[in-house]
Write an enzyme that holds these catalytic residues in place. Structure first.
Site, PDB file in Angstrom:
ATOM      1  N   GLY A 262       0.703  -1.183   0.007  1.00 46.43           N
ATOM      2  CA  GLY A 262      -0.067   0.107   0.018  1.00 46.43           C
ATOM      3  C   GLY A 262       0.756   1.332   0.022  1.00 46.43           C
ATOM      4  O   GLY A 262       0.512   2.285  -0.654  1.00 46.43           O
ATOM      5  N   THR A 263       1.940   1.148   0.768  1.00 46.94           N
ATOM      6  CA  THR A 263       2.798   2.717   0.596  1.00 46.94           C
ATOM      7  C   THR A 263       3.381   2.886  -0.657  1.00 46.94           C
ATOM      8  O   THR A 263       3.387   4.121  -0.986  1.00 46.94           O
ATOM      9  CB  THR A 263       3.783   2.273   1.779  1.00 46.94           C
ATOM     10  OG1 THR A 263       3.210   2.245   2.909  1.00 46.94           O
ATOM     11  CG2 THR A 263       4.877   3.538   1.717  1.00 46.94           C
TER      12      THR A 263
ATOM     13  N   CYS B  78       2.089   1.979  11.357  1.00 52.39           N
ATOM     14  CA  CYS B  78       3.144   2.718  10.719  1.00 52.39           C
ATOM     15  C   CYS B  78       3.535   3.922  11.778  1.00 52.39           C
ATOM     16  O   CYS B  78       4.841   4.422  11.294  1.00 52.39           O
ATOM     17  CB  CYS B  78       2.728   3.160   9.486  1.00 52.39           C
ATOM     18  SG  CYS B  78       2.316   1.794   8.316  1.00 52.39           S
TER      19      CYS B  78
ATOM     20  N   THR C  68      10.814  -7.235 -12.219  1.00 56.61           N
ATOM     21  CA  THR C  68      10.338  -8.641 -12.498  1.00 56.61           C
ATOM     22  C   THR C  68       9.099  -9.068 -11.484  1.00 56.61           C
ATOM     23  O   THR C  68       8.915  -8.912 -10.564  1.00 56.61           O
ATOM     24  CB  THR C  68      11.653  -9.717 -11.899  1.00 56.61           C
ATOM     25  OG1 THR C  68      12.576  -9.281 -12.716  1.00 56.61           O
ATOM     26  CG2 THR C  68      10.971 -11.004 -12.089  1.00 56.61           C
TER      27      THR C  68
END
Length: 383
Positions: free
Chosen positions: A72-73, A329, A237
């Site tokens: 998400g960050t 966070c 990748t």
């Protein structure tokens, strides 16, 4: 013998669903770059494409609107920095004051580089006013940001209304849906936003993979450069096992969503009502919308008046109950929650608030035992 542990911090992260692990396992154990043209590469490419199609189907998007990220960050940063960037210098951003750091910090970075940022107030329940936010739009506005569900209180925000108003001014709207996806139905096209971020570990998928939905026709300046994968928007990748896990977790959510939502609504009410009944409404005060339909079904944020939330969290940890004070966070910060500050929560519960968040595996016995242990912890702290 220690009491069994009870995990009520699913808004921080969820345990991996064993069915998701089984779906991922073959791709962890076999080689194959999705860009390679041999059979192993083609197998990886099929898995990647199928995961992207499945993800788009669950979230109401087109497959070519799905960009997989590391979480998400990264998705939020790609959206904020990519949408705001322009060739004519800094512009203006309109944001709610309750955004997760993954949105608030890149906006603050742009502000330090000369962008003007407006952060209209939210109300006492932590709900943004879309019309108020739109009143700040002008010809220099590059971006509006409003999360779909608040990570601390679970308050559901009027994102669709903001997107409707923004469309008349040509302002793209980004929504951080990290806490919403896998907890409530999310339809990207129905919301009308330009971009939407989500993260697999919030809905019983693997850590390390997320997504950004980018509506067709939206210009997004890239932040990474490399091999040109994913239309150049997020090169690198392809992490096939992780993407398979994300898509599998989403499909399981879709299949079980009605049951999960109903169970969460019942259990979260049981948790909140049980604590208020045992400790009293003067001691336990909910933070967030009083109308439960306006918040996530599995999130309960309570202020324990007269008690330090940090002390209660430690007591609960010792008692085998995992909870949090807010955003994981920002858990190392000594500052009060920006969300609760923006809600103008009174000082007597600003630092006393604790978040309980349920997951797919939470049971009624978990909730009942958590109530008992929380009551005991509170009583120890108040002497």
């Amino acid at each position: 013998m220690p009491a069994p542990s009870i995990y009520l911090d699913h808004n921080a992260t969820t345990p991996l669903d064993p069915r998701v692990l089984e779906a991922m396992r073959p791709y962890f154990l076999s080689a194959g770059n999705a860009e390679s043209r041999h059979s192993a590469g083609r197998r990886a490419r099929r898995a990647w494409d199928e995961a992207r199609e499945a993800t788009a189907g669950v979230l109401g998007a087109f497959a070519d609107e799905v960009v997989f990220t590391s979480g998400g960050t990264e998705a939020n940063n790609l959206a904020v920095l990519g949408l705001a960037r322009g060739d004519d210098g800094p512009g203006r951003i309109v944001s709610s004051p309750i955004e997760h750091p993954a949105v608030a910090e890149p906006i603050a970075f742009l502000e330090s580089r000369g962008f003007a940022v407006d952060r209209p107030d939210v109300d006492a329940e932590g709900l943004a006013d879309a019309d108020l936010m739109a009143s700040y739009f002008d010809d220099r506005t590059r971006l509006a940001a409003l999360m779909l569900a608040n990570n601390e209180t679970g308050a559901l925000q009027p994102v669709a209304r903001l997107a409707e108003l923004a469309a008349t001014r040509g302002v793209p709207v980004h929504t951080d849906a990290v806490q919403a996806v896998g907890r409530i139905p999310v339809d990207f096209h129905a919301l009308g936003v330009a971009t939407l971020a989500a993260s697999a570990h919030k809905f019983h998928g693997p850590v390390g993979v997320g997504l950004l939905l980018i509506r067709r026709g939206v210009k997004l300046a890239p932040r990474l450069f490399g091999g040109g994968q994913q239309q150049g928007r997020r090169p690198g990748t392809a992490p096939v096992p992780l993407v398979v896990g994300l898509a599998t977790a989403l499909e399981l959510w879709r299949a079980e969503s009605e049951t999960r939502i109903a169970t969460w609504a019942r259990l979260s009410h049981r948790l909140e009502a049980g604590l208020i009944a045992a400790l009293g409404p003067d001691r336990v005060v909910p933070n967030g919308p009083l109308d439960r339909a306006r918040r996530l079904p599995q999130t309960v944020n309570l202020g324990f008046v007269g008690i330090e939330g940090e002390a209660l969290m430690i007591q609960l940890d010792l008692a085998g109950v995992a909870v949090s004070l807010g955003s994981a966070c920002a858990s190392g910060s000594t500052q009060p929650s920006p969300t609760l500050v923006a809600m103008r929560v009174p000082p007597d519960r600003l630092r006393s608030s604790v978040r309980f968040s349920l997951g797919a595996s939470t049971t009624e016995s978990d909730v009942d035992e958590a109530v008992l242990r929380t009551v005991a912890a509170v009583e120890r702290l108040i002497g």
